[in-house]
Design an enzyme around this catalytic site. Structure first.
Site, PDB file in Angstrom:
ATOM      1  N   GLY A   9       0.738  -1.255  -0.069  1.00 27.63           N
ATOM      2  CA  GLY A   9      -0.002  -0.123   0.131  1.00 27.63           C
ATOM      3  C   GLY A   9       1.040   1.286  -0.006  1.00 27.63           C
ATOM      4  O   GLY A   9       0.643   2.273   0.659  1.00 27.63           O
ATOM      5  N   SER A  11       1.304   3.407  -2.491  1.00 27.54           N
ATOM      6  CA  SER A  11       0.873   4.135  -3.330  1.00 27.54           C
ATOM      7  C   SER A  11       0.242   5.280  -2.783  1.00 27.54           C
ATOM      8  O   SER A  11       0.085   6.549  -3.365  1.00 27.54           O
ATOM      9  CB  SER A  11      -0.072   3.815  -4.379  1.00 27.54           C
ATOM     10  OG  SER A  11      -1.220   2.823  -3.810  1.00 27.54           O
ATOM     11  N   ARG A  12      -0.332   5.291  -1.528  1.00 26.91           N
ATOM     12  CA  ARG A  12      -1.069   6.642  -1.072  1.00 26.91           C
ATOM     13  C   ARG A  12      -0.966   6.750   0.235  1.00 26.91           C
ATOM     14  O   ARG A  12      -0.524   5.619   1.138  1.00 26.91           O
ATOM     15  CB  ARG A  12      -2.697   6.425  -1.478  1.00 26.91           C
ATOM     16  CG  ARG A  12      -2.810   6.667  -3.038  1.00 26.91           C
ATOM     17  CD  ARG A  12      -4.426   6.462  -2.957  1.00 26.91           C
ATOM     18  NE  ARG A  12      -5.070   5.258  -2.831  1.00 26.91           N
ATOM     19  CZ  ARG A  12      -5.975   4.879  -2.118  1.00 26.91           C
ATOM     20  NH1 ARG A  12      -6.501   5.888  -1.411  1.00 26.91           N
ATOM     21  NH2 ARG A  12      -6.442   3.759  -2.053  1.00 26.91           N
ATOM     22  N   ASP A  60      -2.587  -7.714  -5.187  1.00 25.04           N
ATOM     23  CA  ASP A  60      -3.767  -7.649  -3.935  1.00 25.04           C
ATOM     24  C   ASP A  60      -3.156  -8.656  -2.673  1.00 25.04           C
ATOM     25  O   ASP A  60      -2.937  -9.738  -3.031  1.00 25.04           O
ATOM     26  CB  ASP A  60      -4.864  -8.360  -4.553  1.00 25.04           C
ATOM     27  CG  ASP A  60      -5.899  -8.357  -3.598  1.00 25.04           C
ATOM     28  OD1 ASP A  60      -5.640  -7.988  -2.265  1.00 25.04           O
ATOM     29  OD2 ASP A  60      -7.177  -8.501  -3.770  1.00 25.04           O
ATOM     30  N   ASN A  87       1.788  -2.448   5.264  1.00 24.73           N
ATOM     31  CA  ASN A  87       1.075  -1.114   5.626  1.00 24.73           C
ATOM     32  C   ASN A  87      -0.288  -1.233   5.084  1.00 24.73           C
ATOM     33  O   ASN A  87      -1.389  -0.624   5.581  1.00 24.73           O
ATOM     34  CB  ASN A  87       1.870  -0.039   5.065  1.00 24.73           C
ATOM     35  CG  ASN A  87       0.814   1.329   4.955  1.00 24.73           C
ATOM     36  OD1 ASN A  87       0.660   1.980   5.788  1.00 24.73           O
ATOM     37  ND2 ASN A  87       0.622   1.418   3.712  1.00 24.73           N
ATOM     38  N   SER A 152      -2.762  -0.084  14.288  1.00 23.82           N
ATOM     39  CA  SER A 152      -3.854   0.991  14.603  1.00 23.82           C
ATOM     40  C   SER A 152      -3.891   1.226  16.065  1.00 23.82           C
ATOM     41  O   SER A 152      -3.825   0.043  16.840  1.00 23.82           O
ATOM     42  CB  SER A 152      -4.991   1.015  13.735  1.00 23.82           C
ATOM     43  OG  SER A 152      -5.932   1.886  14.257  1.00 23.82           O
ATOM     44  N   TYR A 165     -12.772  -4.163  11.604  1.00 26.50           N
ATOM     45  CA  TYR A 165     -11.536  -3.433  11.329  1.00 26.50           C
ATOM     46  C   TYR A 165     -10.885  -3.629  12.690  1.00 26.50           C
ATOM     47  O   TYR A 165      -9.488  -3.789  12.773  1.00 26.50           O
ATOM     48  CB  TYR A 165     -11.696  -2.088  11.253  1.00 26.50           C
ATOM     49  CG  TYR A 165     -10.388  -1.057  11.048  1.00 26.50           C
ATOM     50  CD1 TYR A 165     -10.006  -1.003   9.677  1.00 26.50           C
ATOM     51  CD2 TYR A 165      -9.965  -0.367  11.955  1.00 26.50           C
ATOM     52  CE1 TYR A 165      -8.776  -0.214   9.635  1.00 26.50           C
ATOM     53  CE2 TYR A 165      -8.781   0.292  11.655  1.00 26.50           C
ATOM     54  CZ  TYR A 165      -8.208   0.687  10.455  1.00 26.50           C
ATOM     55  OH  TYR A 165      -7.183   1.293  10.265  1.00 26.50           O
ATOM     56  N   ALA A 168      -9.225  -7.088  13.188  1.00 25.44           N
ATOM     57  CA  ALA A 168      -7.899  -7.324  12.318  1.00 25.44           C
ATOM     58  C   ALA A 168      -6.821  -6.804  13.082  1.00 25.44           C
ATOM     59  O   ALA A 168      -5.735  -7.132  13.065  1.00 25.44           O
ATOM     60  CB  ALA A 168      -8.320  -6.630  10.815  1.00 25.44           C
TER      61      ALA A 168
END
Ligand code: NAP
Length: 261
Positions: A9, A11-12, A60, A87, A152, A165, A168
């Protein structure tokens, strides 16, 4: 010798910040992404401008084949992996009360946010162990691979409208401990970084809510976190500044995790 990092991840958002910071360290950086090729190529261009080398790989992380290809293509291009940054992650498509939330959202979240990093780490760890075993002859005596997972504050904060979420992210905490315990004998340190509220596309839809909470004092450091805040913690690990720490949690959250009275 140049270090090689995979940032899932990349890219952003937070991953982009991490990839750019590793590029500034002159690492070779694999910028993994799911669908946003333009964003990934922009990050690669910025890394190369900073003097590093970048490679965008669409994969993916929730699928076995793509995880394998991500690792195979990294090794084919760069020959080694020094750092894995797990990430990539998604928010639920809809925030739904835990009494109503469906299995489809649960399966999606677990597959991308937990199963993906768990098995990607397994695959990369085996390559790192193999590389260590091959006598670091070609990698140099300072081959000191490490694995970082971006979890997180949701690892320990109950949000009843996105239970999938939270589960996970909580699972990533145990994953970090498991791999840290298993890989220490090979000199591979494993870390968990727990970001707080960070300004990215992911938090765009809830910006007004968090603006208000931050203004009201939710976090001792009263501002939004930025991807660069997380990137700085990753850079410290990539530079080997935490050699006697593994299974360690770094809270990068403006102090959110503290209980206050
Ligand atoms: P973001 O801005 O939405 O970016 C998500 C990144 O993950 C994108 O690069 C996306 O690629 C990639 N991605 C999504 N699904 C993927 C998949 N199946 N395989 C490979 N790549 C995939 O998110 P963010 O806010 O930067 O969050 C990054 C990580 O930090 C996540 O794990 C998130 O849970 C965690 N986090 C975020 C915050 C926050 O406040 N923002 C707080 C704590 C933790 P594409 O560009 O191709 O879509």
């Amino acid at each position: 010798m140049q270090q090689v990092a995979i940032v899932t991840g990349g890219s952003r958002g937070i991953g982009r910040g991490i990839a750019l910071a590793l590029g500034e360290l002159r690492c070779n950086v694999v910028v993994n992404y799911a669908s946003n090729a333009a964003a990934a190529h922009e990050v690669v261009a910025a890394i190369e401008k900073a003097g590093g080398k970048g490679l965008a790989i669409k994969a993916d992380i929730s699928t076995t084949e793509d995880r394998k290809r991500l690792v195979d293509e990294t090794l084919a291009n760069f020959g080694r992996i020094d750092l894995l940054v797990n990430n990539a992650g998604v928010a639920p498509n809809v925030r739904a009360d835990i009494l109503d939330a469906g299995e489809e959202s649960f399966d999606r979240l677990i597959n991308i946010n937990l199963k993906g990093p768990y098995f990607l780490t397994q695959r990369v760890a085996k390559e790192m162990v193999k590389a260590k075993g091959s006598g670091a002859k070609n990698l140099g005596p300072d081959y000191r691979p490490a694995i970082i997972t971006i979890s997180s504050i949701s690892a320990y904060t109950a949000s009843v409208n996105r239970g999938d979420y939270c589960i996970a992210k909580s699972g990533l905490g145990m994953m970090t401990q498991l791999y840290a315990a298993r890989l220490a004998e090979y000199g591979i340190n494993v870390y968990e970084i727990r970001p707080g509220i960070i300004e990215t596309d992911m938090t765009g839809p809830v910006k007004a809510k968090y603006d208000k909470l931050i203004a009201e004092g939710l976090t001792p450091i009263q501002r939004w976190g930025q991807p660069e805040d997380i990137a700085k913690a990753v850079v410290a690990i990539a530079r080997g500044l935490l050699p006697f720490s593994t299974g360690e949690v770094l809270n990068v959250d403006g102090g959110f995790h503290m209980r206050r009275l």
